[in-house]
Write a protein that holds these residues in place. Structure first.
Motif, mmCIF file in Angstrom:
data_model
loop_
_atom_site.group_PDB
_atom_site.id
_atom_site.type_symbol
_atom_site.label_atom_id
_atom_site.label_comp_id
_atom_site.label_asym_id
_atom_site.label_seq_id
_atom_site.Cartn_x
_atom_site.Cartn_y
_atom_site.Cartn_z
ATOM 1 N N ASP A 104 -10.603 -3.331 -5.000
ATOM 2 C CA ASP A 104 -10.045 -3.746 -3.706
ATOM 3 C C ASP A 104 -11.131 -4.196 -2.729
ATOM 4 O O ASP A 104 -10.924 -5.097 -1.921
ATOM 5 N N TYR A 126 0.995 7.121 1.744
ATOM 6 C CA TYR A 126 0.717 6.145 2.796
ATOM 7 C C TYR A 126 1.994 5.657 3.470
ATOM 8 O O TYR A 126 2.008 5.363 4.664
ATOM 9 N N PRO A 154 -5.448 3.547 3.569
ATOM 10 C CA PRO A 154 -4.993 3.638 2.182
ATOM 11 C C PRO A 154 -6.150 3.736 1.213
ATOM 12 O O PRO A 154 -7.208 3.142 1.426
ATOM 13 N N GLU A 155 -5.938 4.491 0.160
ATOM 14 C CA GLU A 155 -6.954 4.665 -0.866
ATOM 15 C C GLU A 155 -7.266 3.330 -1.541
ATOM 16 O O GLU A 155 -6.381 2.515 -1.768
ATOM 17 N N CYS A 156 -8.519 3.110 -1.866
ATOM 18 C CA CYS A 156 -8.908 1.864 -2.539
ATOM 19 C C CYS A 156 -10.062 2.153 -3.485
ATOM 20 O O CYS A 156 -10.592 3.262 -3.527
ATOM 21 N N ASN A 202 0.807 -1.223 0.000
ATOM 22 C CA ASN A 202 0.000 0.000 0.000
ATOM 23 C C ASN A 202 0.840 1.272 0.000
ATOM 24 O O ASN A 202 0.287 2.373 -0.064
ATOM 25 N N ARG A 237 0.179 4.219 -2.337
ATOM 26 C CA ARG A 237 -1.195 4.720 -2.428
ATOM 27 C C ARG A 237 -1.360 6.068 -1.747
ATOM 28 O O ARG A 237 -0.633 6.422 -0.822
ATOM 29 N N ASN A 238 -2.370 6.806 -2.203
ATOM 30 C CA ASN A 238 -2.856 7.958 -1.459
ATOM 31 C C ASN A 238 -3.624 7.433 -0.253
ATOM 32 O O ASN A 238 -3.820 6.220 -0.107
ATOM 33 N N CYS A 239 -4.078 8.310 0.604
ATOM 34 C CA CYS A 239 -4.775 7.797 1.796
ATOM 35 C C CYS A 239 -5.762 8.811 2.340
ATOM 36 O O CYS A 239 -5.806 9.965 1.918
ATOM 37 N N LYS A 267 -3.263 13.289 -1.240
ATOM 38 C CA LYS A 267 -2.730 12.740 -2.484
ATOM 39 C C LYS A 267 -1.321 13.272 -2.717
ATOM 40 O O LYS A 267 -1.038 14.436 -2.458
#
Length: 404
Positions: free
Chosen positions: A257, A216, A251-253, A150, A153-155, A211
């Motif tokens: 996901d 993350y 974490p962004e999903c 992760n 990733r953004n979060c 972002k």
């Protein structure tokens, strides 16, 4: 032990198996000087690095392929994969070059015979090359450590006031200010997804979407319970109060996901209330969403249309569900390797902020930091220390595994 932080935006490749690459951000590399962790690159590790180099060379050749050049999406992917693997290839090639130079210096020392000046020059060169090899082999080993999938990733960052009443709300607001300064320094994009202001200032709950480059990988170390010890502004007797706030990093999903059955969702609408234009208190734009299997409830009033609030609420729900599954996987992994860097769970007390002594106590490191530096957005040194300790633990495990 010394630490250094290279460019935070670099993405370094990690090895899963020979010739197979996955990628993780390089936030900090821990410099190891302890002989217990000193471990030259063995044949197996060199074989894996040779596989990475062959993949890098193959990607370089593909950049000249007419079919790749004609497909812009494929070209971008090949260029990205190549750029991500370049760092470890350059490090390994430098290592090989130094090994060759070391061999030459040793031959020079042997051939010098009774020439004292020549022998001393060769000895000095050998010492310098060996020191550079020690540093470089440690860097390469860190690049080969298992990565968090992760990390790129953004979060979403959620701050929720805990015990302490109004003072806890104010403390949650203080943490929000600190994180915003840190995120601004990092060059990240930040947007408010949801908020519930406290009656006397601060926030009962606030959610940010963040972002940027490898967000993350850095913010995940902030997850847990933050405790503050200070005299509240409303305290007339001058007594020190202890309050808490819980930080969650999700974490962004997306739908790939997390799968959500529409039957598990119960949604109602309401009027938003507060300032915001003609629709407020007239049209039911706010959304109250309940995920029945987990009991997670999300109220979203940020947007001025019901559809946008629904999309925002679903996005937050997916992030929370993904975070639950992610926390389970990480707990299993930590238990497997006996991790000592903390649980990373939101119930873990990770840090105490003492206003009287002007210090921040990071419990996972057993180390204090200046409070004023932290309040100015100086979260980086704490995060770097935690990453370095995590790398140290993994390197030690790698060393122990190689001896078994």
């Amino acid at each position: 032990m010394k630490y250094y932080a290279p460019a935070l935006s670099l993405l370094l490749p990690m090895v899963c198996m020979e010739g197979a690459l996955s990628f993780a951000p390089a936030v900090i590399i821990a410099r190891q000087t302890s002989t217990s962790l000193s471990m030259a690159l063995d044949d197996a590790m060199k074989s894996r690095l040779d596989g990475i180099r062959r993949s890098f060379q193959a990607l370089t050749e593909r950049l000249g392929d007419p079919d790749v050049i004609a497909d812009s999406n494929l070209l971008r992917k090949v260029m990205k994969d190549r750029s991500q693997s370049e760092e470890v290839v350059m490090a390994y090639e430098e290592y090989c070059q130094l090994e060759s130079e070391l061999e030459g210096a040793e031959e020079l020392f042997q051939d010098a015979g009774d020439d004292v000046e020549m022998r001393e020059m060769a000895r000095s060169e050998i010492k310098d090359i060996e020191a550079r090899l020690d540093v470089l082999q440690n860097d390469i080993k860190i690049l080969l450590l298992p990565k968090d999938p992760n990390d790129e990733r953004n979060c979403m960052l959620e701050i929720r006031a805990g015990t302490g009443g109004s003072e806890a709300n104010i403390f949650a607001g203080d943490l929000l200010d600190v994180y915003r300064k840190f995120m601004s320094d990092e060059g990240w994009q930040v947007s408010m997804m949801d908020s519930s202001p406290g009656d006397d200032g601060g926030y009962k709950n606030v959610v940010l979407e963040v972002k940027g480059d490898s967000v993350y990988s850095k913010l995940k170390w902030e997850a847990g319970v933050h405790r503050v010890q200070r005299v509240p502004a409303t305290e007339t007797q001058g007594r020190v109060h202890t309050s808490t706030a819980t930080v969650a990093i999700m974490p962004e999903c997306d739908e790939v996901d997390v799968k959500i059955d529409p039957k598990d969702i119960e949604m109602s609408t309401m009027r938003s209330g507060g300032a915001g234009g003609q629709n407020v208190n007239k049209v039911e734009t706010a959304v109250d969403l309940l995920h029945k299997p987990t009991g997670i409830r999300i109220k979203c009033t940020q947007e001025r249309s019901q559809l946008k609030n629904k999309d925002l609420a679903m996005k937050m729900l997916m992030a929370k569900l993904y975070d639950i599954e992610n926390e389970k996987r990480e707990a299993e992994e930590r238990a497997r390797r006996g991790d000592q860097i903390g649980t990373g769970g939101r119930s873990e007390k990770i840090r105490t902020y003492n206003w009287k002594d002007s210090r921040v106590s990071e419990h996972r490191l057993g180390q204090n930091f200046p409070l004023q530096d932290f309040l100015s957005g100086g979260v980086g040194p704490i995060i770097d220390g935690l990453i370095a300790k995590d790398q140290e633990t993994k390197l030690k495990q790698l060393s122990e595994d190689s001896m078994n």
